[in-house]
Design an enzyme around this catalytic site. Structure first.
Site, PDB file in Angstrom:
ATOM      1  N   ARG A 137     -10.365 -35.558 -36.956  1.00 29.79           N
ATOM      2  CA  ARG A 137      -8.918 -35.309 -36.902  1.00 29.79           C
ATOM      3  C   ARG A 137      -8.220 -36.639 -37.163  1.00 29.79           C
ATOM      4  NH1 ARG A 137      -4.899 -32.453 -32.582  1.00 29.79           N
ATOM      5  NH2 ARG A 137      -5.742 -30.681 -33.732  1.00 29.79           N
ATOM      6  N   HIS A 148      -4.806 -27.924 -41.785  1.00 25.09           N
ATOM      7  CA  HIS A 148      -5.384 -27.646 -40.468  1.00 25.09           C
ATOM      8  C   HIS A 148      -6.227 -26.368 -40.588  1.00 25.09           C
ATOM      9  CE1 HIS A 148      -6.065 -27.901 -36.318  1.00 25.09           C
ATOM     10  NE2 HIS A 148      -4.885 -27.615 -35.819  1.00 25.09           N
ATOM     11  N   GLN A 170      -7.527 -24.072 -37.598  1.00 31.99           N
ATOM     12  CA  GLN A 170      -6.425 -23.310 -36.998  1.00 31.99           C
ATOM     13  C   GLN A 170      -6.219 -21.995 -37.763  1.00 31.99           C
ATOM     14  OE1 GLN A 170      -4.102 -24.349 -34.287  1.00 31.99           O
ATOM     15  NE2 GLN A 170      -3.635 -22.192 -34.425  1.00 31.99           N
ATOM     16  N   ASP A 188       6.097 -24.209 -35.774  1.00 37.05           N
ATOM     17  CA  ASP A 188       5.342 -25.373 -35.309  1.00 37.05           C
ATOM     18  C   ASP A 188       6.375 -26.442 -34.926  1.00 37.05           C
ATOM     19  OD1 ASP A 188       3.393 -27.360 -34.931  1.00 37.05           O
ATOM     20  OD2 ASP A 188       3.166 -27.784 -37.067  1.00 37.05           O
ATOM     21  N   CYS A 213       0.878 -22.707 -33.381  1.00 37.46           N
ATOM     22  CA  CYS A 213      -0.420 -23.367 -33.199  1.00 37.46           C
ATOM     23  C   CYS A 213      -0.504 -24.093 -31.860  1.00 37.46           C
ATOM     24  CB  CYS A 213      -0.684 -24.324 -34.347  1.00 37.46           C
ATOM     25  SG  CYS A 213       0.620 -25.546 -34.576  1.00 37.46           S
ATOM     26  N   ARG A 266      -9.212 -20.362 -31.128  1.00 35.46           N
ATOM     27  CA  ARG A 266      -9.630 -21.643 -31.726  1.00 35.46           C
ATOM     28  C   ARG A 266     -11.104 -21.903 -31.429  1.00 35.46           C
ATOM     29  NH1 ARG A 266      -6.431 -25.669 -32.756  1.00 35.46           N
ATOM     30  NH2 ARG A 266      -8.162 -26.182 -34.121  1.00 35.46           N
TER      31      ARG A 266
END
Ligand code: CP
Ligand code: NVA
Length: 328
Positions: free
Chosen positions: A107, A134, A137, A230, A271, A316
């Protein structure tokens, strides 16, 4: 379907069949977990490295729990606890970690970093979020949509807010790949980049999906199955941008008017983490400075029965488990 040895860097690298295979595998692993069926034999004795150059709750915990459930050990490298990029290049880090671990999660910042890591590591590399994408996700989001709405193809998803960053980009890609209808509903400045829009339009032509960019909240959210948003300022962006983001993106806040316009069956997704109240340090700082107590989503919508954000968060873990299970 054989994905062994593949890295998971962005969904553009995967066919619709491969993406759906990972979602189905996640559902299977989720079912096993709920029934208490252990899966430790799948990858017992292997080890994975988890590099986090940005902070995380969901992604880190998902990788750690999923790795454990698959019989693997983990090493967590925090944003300050390694030599990566400061005293050692990505290519050198990749070759070192690739010699000790069976897989590497990364990440961090530019997509190019995770791509370079994968070129040199010699083992699968998984993108746990970059500025541009991402992808893990997305698998969780699709699994959640499938569970909640019962179908994927033809689903109308509207993304509100900063659509030119990792979440907007990734949702546009996954919708195109899976024949869904993606709408970026935001001010023009925050539309996804032109090159990616073109690429997604081409993909969507083959899958039956569509890509719409609109500044009109009423038109953009009308009849949507999923309203998605988001944070307005992402990790790694300077605090100085808060003021303009609040000004420019406030008209695209997800509130009850938006949800009512979307329709009775519409669900709300995010998310996470989300700024929907004053129970965070940043939330309180923003209130003191700009006088607002909610940002991208109102507390009312976040806490409503239309909100499926915690089911999404749980997924997730199951989807990240599927990615590791399939690629190792
Ligand atoms: N959604 C998500 O990636 O959450 P974290 O930043 O907590 O990992
Ligand atoms: N756009 C957000 C996503 C967090 C999961 C960020 O990059 O901070």
């Amino acid at each position: 379907m054989n994905l062994k040895g593949r890295s998971f860097l962005k969904l553009l690298d995967f066919t619709p069949e491969e993406i759906l295979y990972l979602v189905d595998l996640a559902a299977e692993l989720k079912d096993k977990k709920k029934k208490g069926i252990l899966t430790q034999d799948m990858h017992r004795g292997k080890n994975v490295a988890l590099i986090f150059e940005k902070t995380s709750t969901r992604t880190r915990c998902s990788f750690e729990v999923a790795a454990h459930d698959l019989g693997m050990g983990t090493t967590y490298l925090d944003p300050s606890g390694s030599q990566i990029g400061k005293k050692e290049s990505i290519a050198d880090t990749a070759r070192v970690l690739g010699s000790m671990y069976e897989g590497i999660e990364y990440r961090g910042f530019e997509q190019e970093i995770v791509e370079e890591l994968a070129r040199y590591a010699g083992v699968p590399v998984w993108n746990g979020l970059t500025n541009e994408f991402h992808p893990t996700q997305m698998l969780a989001d699709i699994l959640t949509i499938k569970e909640k709405i019962g179908r994927i193809k033809g689903v109308k998803l509207t993304y509100m807010g900063d659509a030119r960053y990792n979440m907007g980009n990734s949702l546009m890609v996954v919708c195109a790949k899976l024949g869904m209808h993606f709408t970026a509903c935001t001010t023009r400045k925050y539309f996804p980049g032109e090159a990616l829009v073109k690429e997604c339009e081409k993909i969507a032509q083959e899958t039956g999906g569509t890509i719409t960019l609109t500044e009109d909240v009423t038109a953009g959210t009308k009849g949507a199955d999923v309203i998605y948003t988001d944070v307005w300022v992402s990790m790694g962006e300077p605090d100085a941008v808060w003021e303009e983001r609040i000004k420019e993106l406030s008209p695209y806040q997800v509130n009850s008017k938006v949800m009512e316009n979307a329709g009775e069956q519409a669900v709300f997704m995010h998310c996470l983490p989300a700024f929907h109240d004053l129970k965070t340090k940043v939330g309180r700082e923003i209130e003191a400075k700009f006088g607002i107590s909610e940002m991208e989503v109102t507390d009312q919508v976040f806490e409503s029965s239309a909100s499926i954000v915690f089911q999404e968060a749980e997924n997730r873990m199951h989807t990240i488990k599927a990615v590791m299970a399939a690629t190792l």
